[in-house]
Design an enzyme around this catalytic site. Structure first.
Site, short mmCIF file in Angstrom:
data_model
loop_
_atom_site.label_atom_id
_atom_site.label_comp_id
_atom_site.label_asym_id
_atom_site.label_seq_id
_atom_site.Cartn_x
_atom_site.Cartn_y
_atom_site.Cartn_z
N LEU A 146 0.84 -1.29 0.13
CA LEU A 146 0.19 0.30 0.16
C LEU A 146 0.77 1.54 -0.07
CD1 LEU A 146 -2.62 -0.25 2.76
CD2 LEU A 146 -3.02 -0.50 0.17
N ASP A 147 0.78 1.90 -0.46
CA ASP A 147 0.94 3.63 -0.63
C ASP A 147 0.85 4.30 0.80
OD1 ASP A 147 1.21 3.64 -3.47
OD2 ASP A 147 -0.67 5.11 -3.15
N LYS A 148 2.29 4.93 1.38
CA LYS A 148 2.86 4.98 2.47
C LYS A 148 1.32 5.81 2.91
CE LYS A 148 5.57 8.94 4.97
NZ LYS A 148 6.71 9.39 4.52
N THR A 150 -1.89 5.78 1.95
CA THR A 150 -2.94 4.89 2.04
C THR A 150 -3.05 3.72 3.70
OG1 THR A 150 -2.77 4.74 -0.04
CG2 THR A 150 -4.22 3.43 0.53
N ARG A 254 -5.60 6.40 -7.77
CA ARG A 254 -5.35 7.41 -7.31
C ARG A 254 -5.53 7.84 -8.95
NH1 ARG A 254 0.24 7.97 -3.56
NH2 ARG A 254 -0.36 10.26 -3.98
#
Length: 341
Positions: A146-148, A150, A254
Site C-alpha cells: 500500500l502507498d505510504k 494509504t 489515484r
C-alpha cells in the site's frame, strides 16, 4: 561478486544485431555483473531505465538494434532491515501468514529516504525468526504493498510456501481465485454514472518519475467503482466511492480517478489543482480535509485463499479516525437523503 560503489551507477548499452530481440532485463544483467537480474528487474519497474531518452518500465521489453539503453541505479540501500518495536494492529495471525491494518504514514519496506520505521521493521520484531529471508532480505514476506499514505488491510507471508501461494494469487489478480481488494475513496466531483469501470494501462510518467500515468504502452490496469454517497451544495461536491481492483498497479486508483476527472480529495500528487476547492466547503469539512495530510483512500477489504488450508478468508478494516472525521463532516450534506437534491 564485488560490492557496489557508494555513488550512483550508470550503465549504458548500445544494441547490436546479435543482441536485438533479447529481453531488456537479460541484456542489462549481461552488460553489468554488479547487479543481479532480479535487482535490474526491480530498477526497470521503478523507472530507472531509459531507451532513447524515454522511460521503459517493462523488464520483458524486446530490445531493437541501434537502441541506446541507459540504466541509472541509485546508491545501494543499507544492509538488512533491523527489527523495531513498533506497535502493529494485527487482524489475524497463524504460522503461515499475518494480516495487519496498516496506518497511514507508514512505509511498507525500507527504501532510500525511509531506512527505518517501516512495516517490515515492525514485522521483523513481531515475528522474530520466522520472517527473515522470505522473499529476499529487503522485503521479507511482503506480497503486496500500500502507498505510504494509504491505510488499510495487508497480508504478509511467514513461510516460503505461503509466499509462493499468495504471490500467485496476486499475480493472477483474482481471475481464477478468490482474491478480493476493495477500497473506500473520497473523490472530487460527481461521477456521471453510479457504477463504472476504468480500463486504462498505467506506466511511469515520462516527465515525473515519482508519478504514474495512463500510457498506451503501459501495463494493464482495471478499476471498478461504485458510488456509496454524494455530498455537496452549490459550489462544491464530493463522492464517496467503493473501488475494487482487478489489477494492482502502483497508484492505480489515484491515477484512474484522476484520469476520469475525479482525483482523490487531498491527494498531493495527483490533485494539486483542486487545493483551492477546499475553501468552498463548510468549515468542519475544510478542517477535516486539511487534517488528513494524505489522499483520502483506505484499503477496507482484503480476501484471499489461505495458502495452506485453502480456506477463503476475508478481512475488513473500518475507516480510520481521520477519514471518519471527514465522513462525519460531509454527512449533513448527503445529496441522497430525503429532501436533498
Amino acid at each position: 561478486m564485488q560490492e557496489l560503489p557508494v555513488e550512483e551507477m550508470e550503465v549504458e548499452v548500445v544494441i547490436d544485431g546479435e543482441t536485438a530481440g533479447a529481453r531488456l532485463d537479460a541484456v542489462l544483467a549481461k552488460a553489468h555483473d554488479l547487479l543481479s537480474r532480479s535487482r535490474i528487474k526491480d530498477l526497470i519497474l521503478e523507472g530507472a531505465v531509459t531507451i532513447g531518452g524515454k522511460t521503459v518500465d517493462e523488464p520483458n521489453y524486446r530490445v531493437k538494434a541501434g537502441e541506446t539503453i541507459v540504466l541509472v541505479a541509485p546508491p545501494p540501500e543499507d544492509s538488512a532491515p533491523k527489527p523495531e518495536a513498533i506497535p502493529l494492529d494485527v487482524l489475524y495471525e497463524d504460522q503461515y501468514l499475518i494480516v495487519v491494518d496498516k496506518p497511514a504514514g507508514m512505509v511498507v519496506h525500507p527504501a532510500p529516504g525511509s531506512p527505518g520505521g517501516t512495516l517490515v521493521n515492525a514485522l521483523l520484531h513481531h515475528c522474530g525468526d520466522s520472517l527473515p529471508g522470505i522473499n529476499g532480505v529487503k522485503r521479507p514476506g511482503i506480497v503486496h504493498r500500500l502507498d505510504k499514505d494509504t491505510s488499510g488491510v495487508m497480508v504478509v507471508a511467514k513461510t516460503e510456501r505461503a509466499m509462493r501461494k499468495l504471490a500467485a494469487q496476486f499475480a493472477d489478480h483474482g481471475r481464477t481465485g478468490p482474491l478480493h481488494r476493495a477500497y473506500i475513496a473520497y473523490a472530487w466531483g460527481f461521477t456521471q454514472t453510479a457504477t463504472g469501470t476504468v480500463d486504462a494501462p498505467l506506466g511511469r510518467d515520462q516527465h515525473n518519475r515519482l508519478k504514474q500515468a495512463v500510457r498506451r504502452d503501459g501495463r494493464e490496469a482495471i478499476t471498478h467503482y461504485a458510488v456509496e454517497a454524494r455530498f455537496g451544495e452549490e459550489g462544491w461536491d464530493v463522492t464517496r466511492l467503493r473501488c475494487e481492483l482487478e489489477t494492482g498497479r502502483t497508484h492505480q486508483i489515484r491515477v484512474h480517478m484522476t484520469h476520469i476527472g475525479h482525483p482523490l480529495v487531498a491527494d498531493p500528487v495527483y490533485a494539486p489543482g483542486f487545493a483551492t476547492k477546499i475553501n468552498r466547503l463548510p468549515q468542519e469539512a475544510q478542517e477535516a480535509i486539511r487534517a488528513l495530510g494524505r489522499q483520502a483512500l483506505h484499503a477496507a477489504e482484503l480476501g484471499f485463499e489461505h495458502p495452506a488450508t485453502g480456506e477463503e478468508m476475508m478481512f475488513e478494516s473500518p475507516l480510520p479516525a481521520d477519514l471518519q472525521a471527514l465522513d462525519d463532516a460531509l454527512a449533513p450534506y448527503d445529496r441522497s437523503l430525503p429532501g436533498r437534491g
